[in-house]
Every structure is written in C-alpha cells, then in structure tokens.
Design a protein around this motif. Structure first.
Motif, mmCIF file in Angstrom:
data_model
loop_
_atom_site.group_PDB
_atom_site.id
_atom_site.type_symbol
_atom_site.label_atom_id
_atom_site.label_comp_id
_atom_site.label_asym_id
_atom_site.label_seq_id
_atom_site.Cartn_x
_atom_site.Cartn_y
_atom_site.Cartn_z
ATOM 1 N N PHE A 63 73.761 66.007 87.341
ATOM 2 C CA PHE A 63 72.836 65.538 88.362
ATOM 3 C C PHE A 63 73.607 65.027 89.576
ATOM 4 O O PHE A 63 74.611 64.332 89.428
ATOM 5 N N TYR A 68 73.221 62.731 93.124
ATOM 6 C CA TYR A 68 72.401 61.733 93.809
ATOM 7 C C TYR A 68 73.069 61.359 95.119
ATOM 8 O O TYR A 68 74.293 61.448 95.271
ATOM 9 N N GLN A 75 73.261 57.949 97.686
ATOM 10 C CA GLN A 75 72.915 56.532 97.740
ATOM 11 C C GLN A 75 73.301 55.946 99.093
ATOM 12 O O GLN A 75 74.463 56.037 99.501
ATOM 13 N N GLY A 89 68.674 52.186 96.043
ATOM 14 C CA GLY A 89 68.866 52.901 94.807
ATOM 15 C C GLY A 89 69.232 54.349 95.065
ATOM 16 O O GLY A 89 68.916 54.901 96.119
ATOM 17 N N PRO A 90 69.931 54.991 94.145
ATOM 18 C CA PRO A 90 70.280 56.403 94.312
ATOM 19 C C PRO A 90 69.039 57.274 94.438
ATOM 20 O O PRO A 90 68.029 57.039 93.772
ATOM 21 N N PHE A 117 67.584 61.102 94.060
ATOM 22 C CA PHE A 117 67.872 62.349 93.352
ATOM 23 C C PHE A 117 67.976 63.526 94.310
ATOM 24 O O PHE A 117 67.160 63.678 95.220
ATOM 25 N N LEU A 173 76.845 60.593 94.413
ATOM 26 C CA LEU A 173 77.160 60.328 93.007
ATOM 27 C C LEU A 173 76.804 61.529 92.155
ATOM 28 O O LEU A 173 75.789 62.180 92.397
ATOM 29 N N PHE A 216 77.743 58.131 85.024
ATOM 30 C CA PHE A 216 77.940 58.356 86.449
ATOM 31 C C PHE A 216 79.414 58.348 86.827
ATOM 32 O O PHE A 216 80.221 57.622 86.235
#
Lengths: 115, 110
Positions: free
Chosen positions: B34, B36, B38, B43-44, B46, B87, B100
């Motif tokens: 995944f 992300y 940020q 918050g991260p 998607f 991330l 992560f």
C-alpha cells in the motif's frame, strides 16, 4: 461517506496520568487499528480490533490497551503516562477480509503531549 | 519478521522534474502493498494497493509498480502540491496488521 473521526484532536497530560482516545470508523468498516507515530520511530502498530475482539497486537507495554464496541467505534487507553508517550496517535479503519487485503483509511489523529 | 525500507529518506525536486521513490520489503507471503501520502500534522491518505508482481496503478502524476522485492512510486512532472511524505506499507500472510516503512519526504520547489 464520512471519514474516520478521532477525538480529541489535541491533548496535554501530565506524567502518571491516564488518557482515553476515541475513534469512529467509516460506516461499514469492522476493523479498527491504532498506530503511534513519532519522528524517530515512524508509524508503529499498536493493536487491531475486529468485531469487538483484539485480533493483533504490536510490541507495546501493557499500559496501552484498547477496546471496540458493537458499533465498531473504538477507544484506546494509555495508563501511567510517560514523557515518551508524546506522539500522534492514529486510528485507521478497514472493511477487512481474510481473503482480500483491504486498504486502511486513517483519521486525522490525536496529538498527545505529556509534560 | 516483516520489514520495509524506503529510499531516499528525503528528495528535493524542481517543479516538472520527474523521479522515483523506492520501497523495499521483506515479508512472509505478500498479501498487499500500500502507498500513502501524509501531509504534516495529518493522517496518511490512501493512494494505491498493489497485490502481485508486475502490477501497476496510476493516478494523476503518480504511478506505482511492484516487483517481488520492491515497489516504486514514479512521480511525473511533479507540482509543489505533491510535496508530502510518501509511506509504503505491506501486509503479509501472518497477522492482519500493516508494517510501514519510514517514508520519503518529498519537496517540490516551484
């Protein structure tokens, strides 16, 4: 569809106190995960709840605990706060399936400062 | 134990200067990788899910690719609003939690 919400957004506590953070997942999501994010350690997994049961747990001391309610809302509690607990606490929700991995959607986080 | 590393740690680009971010992973049976984004204090967000080697996903100026050992996030003609920390995370066969990486801090200068 409303996103993940977390309350409170900011919190200042004193060493030795305890704190409870709340998370409301996206409607229909049954899995809620909690993470701690600090500049030095990055995003670290705390625990995951699915259908009111803790399904996974990270490497954190027992002072960190959580629970999930029947409506999927979740709380995490930190007892006997230490200075090192200062961090951004993030909640993430997911549809969750054992067959197909689903992405997690994150809330805005709770910024906890311990003095 | 599942592990994720990302490189570079930080990257500064001029607007329009394309580049790639790397995510290398060690996992016992990859169920999903995944990406992300940020922004500071948030918050991260998607971006992509990749399930198997050879898979590619695209969204605007971003393209994610996956091999058996690593994933790349290609950024084509970036704009200043692409500045963020990117991330990546993996979910392995054991357990249901994400692992992560430390992230790549991207700055795109006008």
């Amino acid at each position: 569809k409303a996103g993940v919400t977390q309350t409170p957004r900011y919190l200042i506590k004193t060493r030795g106190q305890q704190v409870t953070l709340s998370c409301s997942p996206i409607s229909g999501h049954r899995s809620v995960s909690w993470y701690q994010q600090t500049p030095g350690q990055g995003l670290q997994f705390l625990f995951e709840y699915f259908s009111e049961t803790q399904r996974n747990k990270g490497n954190f001391p027992g002072r960190f605990s959580g629970r999930q309610f029947s409506n999927s809302r979740s709380e995490m509690n930190v007892s006997t706060l230490e200075l090192g607990d200062s961090a951004l606490y993030l909640c993430a929700s997911s549809y969750a399936s054992e067959i197909v991995p689903y992405e997690q959607y994150f809330g805005p986080g709770t910024r906890l400062t311990v003095t | 134990e599942d592990q994720v590393t990302q490189s570079p740690e930080a990257l500064r680009l001029q607007e329009g200067e394309s580049s790639s971010l790397n995510c290398s992973y060690t996992v016992s049976g990859l169920r999903g990788l995944f990406w992300y984004r940020q922004d500071p204090g948030k918050g991260p967000e998607f971006l992509f899910t990749l399930y198997s080697a050879g898979e590619e996903k695209e969204k605007e100026r971003l393209k994610a690719t996956l091999t058996k050992k690593e994933s790349f996030l290609h950024i084509t003609a970036p704009k200043p609003e692409d500045s963020a920390t990117y991330l990546c995370a993996v979910e392995g066969d054991y357990g249901q939690n994400f692992v992560f990486g430390p992230g790549t801090r991207l700055s795109v200068l006008p």
